[in-house]
Design a protein around this motif. Structure first.
Motif, PDB file in Angstrom:
ATOM      1  N   VAL A  32       0.838  -1.205   0.000  1.00  0.00           N
ATOM      2  CA  VAL A  32       0.000   0.000   0.000  1.00  0.00           C
ATOM      3  C   VAL A  32       0.872   1.254   0.000  1.00  0.00           C
ATOM      4  O   VAL A  32       0.620   2.216  -0.755  1.00  0.00           O
ATOM      5  CB  VAL A  32      -0.954  -0.011   1.216  1.00  0.00           C
ATOM      6  N   LEU A  33       1.908   1.271   0.848  1.00  0.00           N
ATOM      7  CA  LEU A  33       2.807   2.428   0.879  1.00  0.00           C
ATOM      8  C   LEU A  33       3.521   2.606  -0.454  1.00  0.00           C
ATOM      9  O   LEU A  33       3.712   3.740  -0.921  1.00  0.00           O
ATOM     10  CB  LEU A  33       3.828   2.261   2.007  1.00  0.00           C
ATOM     11  N   LEU A  36       1.036   4.137  -2.880  1.00  0.00           N
ATOM     12  CA  LEU A  36       0.868   5.566  -2.602  1.00  0.00           C
ATOM     13  C   LEU A  36       2.087   6.367  -3.038  1.00  0.00           C
ATOM     14  O   LEU A  36       1.959   7.494  -3.520  1.00  0.00           O
ATOM     15  CB  LEU A  36       0.611   5.777  -1.103  1.00  0.00           C
ATOM     16  N   TRP A  37       3.274   5.783  -2.889  1.00  0.00           N
ATOM     17  CA  TRP A  37       4.490   6.487  -3.307  1.00  0.00           C
ATOM     18  C   TRP A  37       4.517   6.643  -4.825  1.00  0.00           C
ATOM     19  O   TRP A  37       4.947   7.672  -5.341  1.00  0.00           O
ATOM     20  CB  TRP A  37       5.715   5.716  -2.839  1.00  0.00           C
ATOM     21  N   ARG A  40       2.173   9.479  -5.750  1.00  0.00           N
ATOM     22  CA  ARG A  40       2.295  10.596  -4.797  1.00  0.00           C
ATOM     23  C   ARG A  40       2.013  11.947  -5.431  1.00  0.00           C
ATOM     24  O   ARG A  40       1.440  12.829  -4.784  1.00  0.00           O
ATOM     25  CB  ARG A  40       3.683  10.587  -4.156  1.00  0.00           C
ATOM     26  N   ILE A  43      -1.869  12.490  -5.630  1.00  0.00           N
ATOM     27  CA  ILE A  43      -2.703  12.399  -4.428  1.00  0.00           C
ATOM     28  C   ILE A  43      -3.502  13.683  -4.201  1.00  0.00           C
ATOM     29  O   ILE A  43      -4.689  13.625  -3.856  1.00  0.00           O
ATOM     30  CB  ILE A  43      -1.835  12.036  -3.204  1.00  0.00           C
TER      31      ILE A  43
END
Length: 360
Positions: A32-33, A36-37, A40, A43
Motif C-alpha cells: 500500500v505504501l 501511494l508512493w 504521490r 494524491i
C-alpha cells in the motif's frame, strides 16, 4: 525422527498462524505504501476530487434513480463534472477576456510612461506623514522617463524572467492536476451509490460501527466546510460588488466576482477591495476609498468570524472556536486542502471527547 513434548506441537501450530498474519500485514502495508508512493504526485488531485464529490454527493443521489441505465449514469456524472469545471474555469475566462479588452489601453499607457514618466499624484503631497520623502522618491524614480529611471534599472531582468518561468511551470502543473482531478471526479460520480456503499462496508468492517459513525461525521464536516466557504464567499462578493458600483469603481461586476472567489479563502478578500480602495484614493476619491475599505473589513470580520463558523458548526455540531481553529490551522498546516481537513480533524477531536466524558 524428532520427538516433541506434549503440548509443543500445539504451541508451534499457534505461532505459525501468528507469524503468517504479521508477515501478511507487513507485506500488505508495504504494498500500500509503495502504491501511494508511485501515485504521490496525483494524491492532491484525488483528495480534491474526494472533497468535491462529498460536497455534491446529496445532489448526485437525487439525480440518480434506483435502476438507472448506464447511459443515464454516465450522463449524470458528465453533467456534474462539467458543472464543476465551468465553476472553476469560467471566472478565469472572464478575467482573461476583460484583460484582453483592456490590453490596448494598458500598452498605450505604458508607452507614455516609458517615454514621459508617471506624473506625481497630487494626493501624495497631502499625506499625513512622510510626504516629502515619498514625493522625492517619486520624482527621482518615476517622474522621469522610465527607461532612465534608477528604480527600473535596479530591477533584475533575469530574476523576473526566472520568476515568470517558475510561475508558468506551476501553472502548467496546476492545469495537469486539475485535469486529473476532473477525471477522478467523473469516475467517482459514475460509481455513485455503489462506491459509497462499499466504502461504508469497508469502514464498518475495519473500525466497527463507531468508526463508520465517525467517518460519517467527518464527511458532514467536509460538506459543511465547502458550503460555508462557497456561500459566504458569494455573499461577500455580492455585497462588495454593490459597494464597488456605488463608489464608482470600474468593472464593479468583475471585481465583485474576483472578490467572491478570493473570499472563499479565509482573509483573502482584502486583497481585492483594498486594491479598489487604493485606485479610488489615487483618483482623489478619498471618501469613497475609505468607505470601501471600512465596509470591506466590516463584511470580512462578520463573515469570517461569525457567519462562516456558524454555517460550518451547525452542520457538524462543532463549537465556534474549534471551527475557527480548524479552518485557519488547517490552511496553515496543509494549504488549501487544510480548509477541509482541519474541520474534519476537529470533528474527530470533538467526537472522541464526547465519547470519553460520556456526552451524547
Amino acid at each position: 525422527m524428532i520427538q516433541r513434548k506434549p503440548g509443543e506441537a500445539e504451541a508451534v501450530g499457534k505461532k505459525a498462524p501468528n507469524a503468517q498474519t504479521a508477515a501478511s500485514i507487513a507485506l500488505y502495508s508495504l504494498l500500500v505504501l509503495l502504491a501511494l508512493w508511485v501515485m504521490r504526485d496525483f494524491i492532491p488531485a484525488v483528495v480534491w476530487a474526494g472533497v468535491i464529490a462529498i460536497a455534491l454527493w446529496p445532489l448526485l443521489l437525487r439525480l440518480e434513480t434506483p435502476h438507472a441505465s448506464r447511459k443515464r449514469t454516465i450522463g449524470v456524472a458528465l453533467l456534474l463534472t462539467t458543472a464543476v469545471a465551468l465553476f472553476v474555469v469560467l471566472p478565469f475566462v472572464l478575467v482573461i477576456t476583460q484583460a484582453a479588452h483592456e490590453s490596448h489601453d494598458f500598452i498605450e499607457w505604458f508607452k507614455q510612461a516609458e517615454a514621459n514618466g508617471l506624473p506625481l499624484p497630487g494626493l501624495l503631497e497631502h499625506l499625513p506623514f512622510s510626504a516629502q520623502q515619498v514625493t522625492a522618491w517619486w520624482q527621482e524614480n518615476l517622474a522621469r522617463p522610465l527607461h532612465d529611471s534608477p528604480f527600473i534599472k535596479g530591477l533584475h531582468v533575469e530574476a523576473a524572467v526566472t520568476a515568470g518561468r517558475h510561475f508558468g511551470a506551476l501553472a502548467a502543473h496546476g492545469l495537469i492536476l486539475f485535469g486529473f482531478m476532473l477525471m477522478t471526479l467523473f469516475v467517482m460520480f459514475q460509481a455513485g451509490s455503489r462506491m459509497s456503499g462499499n466504502l461504508v462496508k469497508a469502514t464498518r468492517r475495519a473500525f466497527g460501527v463507531d468508526g463508520a459513525l465517525l467517518a460519517h461525521q467527518m464527511t458532514a464536516a467536509v460538506r459543511g466546510t465547502v458550503a460555508g466557504l462557497v456561500v459566504v464567499g458569494i455573499g461577500e462578493g455580492a455585497l462588495l460588488g454593490i459597494a464597488y458600483a456605488i463608489a464608482g469603481v470600474p468593472h464593479a461586476t468583475l471585481l465583485g466576482l474576483l472578490t467572491a472567489i478570493a473570499a472563499m479563502l479565509p482573509f483573502c478578500a482584502p486583497i481585492i477591495f483594498c486594491g479598489a480602495a487604493l485606485w479610488l484614493f489615487a483618483q482623489g476619491a478619498t471618501v469613497a476609498a475609505i468607505s470601501v475599505a471600512v465596509f470591506g473589513f466590516v463584511v470580512v470580520l462578520i463573515a469570517e468570524h461569525f457567519v462562516r463558523p456558524l454555517l460550518i458548526g451547525s452542520s457538524t455540531r462543532l463549537p465556534f472556536l474549534l471551527v475557527l481553529f480548524g479552518i485557519l490551522g488547517g490552511a496553515q498546516t496543509f494549504g488549501l486542502l487544510g480548509l477541509f481537513i482541519g474541520p474534519a480533524l476537529m470533528t474527530v477531536l470533538t467526537v472522541l471527547w464526547r465519547d470519553w466524558v460520556g456526552q451524547d
